[in-house]
Design a protein around this motif. Structure first.
Motif, PDB file in Angstrom:
ATOM      1  N   PHE A 180       0.842  -1.208   0.000  1.00  0.00           N
ATOM      2  CA  PHE A 180       0.000   0.000   0.000  1.00  0.00           C
ATOM      3  C   PHE A 180       0.868   1.245   0.000  1.00  0.00           C
ATOM      4  N   ILE A 187      -6.563   4.428  -4.500  1.00  0.00           N
ATOM      5  CA  ILE A 187      -7.034   3.512  -3.463  1.00  0.00           C
ATOM      6  C   ILE A 187      -8.433   3.887  -2.974  1.00  0.00           C
ATOM      7  N   ASP A 188      -8.811   5.164  -3.161  1.00  0.00           N
ATOM      8  CA  ASP A 188     -10.132   5.603  -2.703  1.00  0.00           C
ATOM      9  C   ASP A 188     -11.263   4.919  -3.460  1.00  0.00           C
ATOM     10  N   VAL A 192     -12.769  -2.841   1.434  1.00  0.00           N
ATOM     11  CA  VAL A 192     -12.448  -4.189   1.890  1.00  0.00           C
ATOM     12  C   VAL A 192     -13.742  -4.986   1.973  1.00  0.00           C
TER      13      VAL A 192
ATOM     14  N   LEU B  13      -6.530  -1.505   7.113  1.00  0.00           N
ATOM     15  CA  LEU B  13      -5.899  -2.613   6.387  1.00  0.00           C
ATOM     16  C   LEU B  13      -4.659  -2.146   5.641  1.00  0.00           C
ATOM     17  N   ASP B  14      -4.640  -0.889   5.221  1.00  0.00           N
ATOM     18  CA  ASP B  14      -3.446  -0.377   4.533  1.00  0.00           C
ATOM     19  C   ASP B  14      -2.418   0.213   5.499  1.00  0.00           C
ATOM     20  N   GLU B 171     -10.869  -1.576   6.628  1.00  0.00           N
ATOM     21  CA  GLU B 171     -11.066  -0.260   6.012  1.00  0.00           C
ATOM     22  C   GLU B 171      -9.774   0.145   5.329  1.00  0.00           C
ATOM     23  N   LEU B 172      -9.894   0.952   4.287  1.00  0.00           N
ATOM     24  CA  LEU B 172      -8.733   1.530   3.605  1.00  0.00           C
ATOM     25  C   LEU B 172      -8.726   3.028   3.859  1.00  0.00           C
ATOM     26  N   GLY B 174      -5.835   5.125   3.016  1.00  0.00           N
ATOM     27  CA  GLY B 174      -5.159   5.762   1.880  1.00  0.00           C
ATOM     28  C   GLY B 174      -4.058   6.732   2.246  1.00  0.00           C
ATOM     29  N   ARG B 175      -4.142   7.300   3.453  1.00  0.00           N
ATOM     30  CA  ARG B 175      -3.152   8.318   3.865  1.00  0.00           C
ATOM     31  C   ARG B 175      -3.242   8.484   5.369  1.00  0.00           C
ATOM     32  N   ARG B 178       1.502   5.918   9.334  1.00  0.00           N
ATOM     33  CA  ARG B 178       1.669   4.465   9.377  1.00  0.00           C
ATOM     34  C   ARG B 178       2.104   4.021  10.764  1.00  0.00           C
TER      35      ARG B 178
END
Lengths: 209, 209
Positions: A180, A187-188, A192, B13-14, B171-172, B174-175, B178
């Motif tokens: 990722f 990615i938007d 999931v 998840l990302d 869920e993703l 994206g930004r 981390r």
């Protein structure tokens, strides 16, 4: 409509889909050896007639695939211009694809017909063009991207992937290529659809939002 | 020997443990609203006498904790020097810690005693010193790091964390920030002791190798 799919994409718990310093001795990068063991175990289980979540995911990965796309790093350890054309992939004379395989590379060479119906095509065309050729070769079936992470990212960023299955393994790699990453707003467009654990790994499935 | 623990650390998840642009309206950063819902659901389940993996993890997070450490961004949305000292945290008059809480910040202010036994201490000392003070305050019990990601990374990089529980949500983001970043070789001292899915999330537990 046929789909573009990714399956069995193995990532470490800390998010790496390949280790650092890929080369002949480390096709998947250092430290990644063993991270696909869940998949080989599932294949053995299937051969033994066993069932389970991992077996289901592996079976699903093989269904209705008519063509394959991969990056050059997945085809071989060479970088830069080909020194010769003796390298024919990691998989021996009879690769496990049995269909047309489109290899993204800046360094072209003639198509390579192998035993068992696999033909490698080398292309420096844009991803949309390559995907069009792959769909045509697949003749109504789906197309699968084999990898690696950089190739998957390109298609994901462009929103071209319809379904992405990844398997999170209980390992920490610490360094390597993230899955990722470099995805921009692409990615938007995804969500999931599934997150489910087996005794060995956690499976996740991304689909369009 | 008492331990330093992290619990219920929720990541998309990302791989993001906080969204971008944290501020008063978005304490966890944009897009992170709702990602802790699994935890609140588990708390409600527990109150209703229900059991399950998520409930077990939430219960475990509260056991044998004698002191807390957090970063300033977890204490409040302010950045830079305090304009005044009226801000007393996100949690109202009776915060859910009920022990000494050490807040890492470059901008000191007097300790703040709240109802229910929570006292916030503001410190710009090195993490090892703060951890020593926290262990002393805990009087034999364990110390828990509340967050956020940057604070957890500092302690993880230094190898000071004994146990880290994270919950991967489907869920993703994206930004954002981390979790597995800025860890250097510190991460090599850890392994994944557990990876188990509930219907809502996937739990992972890191311990020393």
């Amino acid at each position: 409509m046929p789909n573009l799919r990714v399956h069995n994409l193995t990532v470490s718990l800390d998010g790496f889909a390949a280790g650092p310093r890929q080369r002949l001795e480390h096709p998947l990068g250092e430290g990644f050896e063993g991270l696909h063991e869940w998949m080989f175990a599932a294949m053995r289980d299937r051969a033994d007639g066993k069932t389970g979540i991992d077996v289901e995911y592996v079976e699903r990965s093989e269904e209705n695939i008519g063509a394959t796309i991969m990056g050059r790093n997945m085809f071989g350890p060479q970088r830069g211009p080909w020194q010769d054309e003796s390298w024919k992939g990691w998989w021996g004379d009879n690769p496990p694809y049995h269909n047309d395989v489109f290899v993204h590379t800046h360094h072209l060479r003639p198509s390579l017909a192998m035993e068992g119906g696999t033909t490698f095509h080398f292309t420096d065309e844009p991803i949309e063009t390559v995907l069009g050729r792959a769909y045509e070769a697949a003749a109504g079936k789906d197309v699968r991207i084999g990898g690696g992470p950089a190739t998957i990212q390109q298609y994901l960023r462009a929103g071209l992937i319809d379904e992405l299955h990844l398997a999170i393994v209980p390992e920490l790699l610490g360094r390597g290529e993230r899955l990722f990453d470099n995805l921009g707003d692409g990615i938007d467009g995804y969500r999931v659809a599934e997150l489910v654990g087996s005794p060995a790994v956690t499976h996740a499935r991304l689909v369009r939002r």
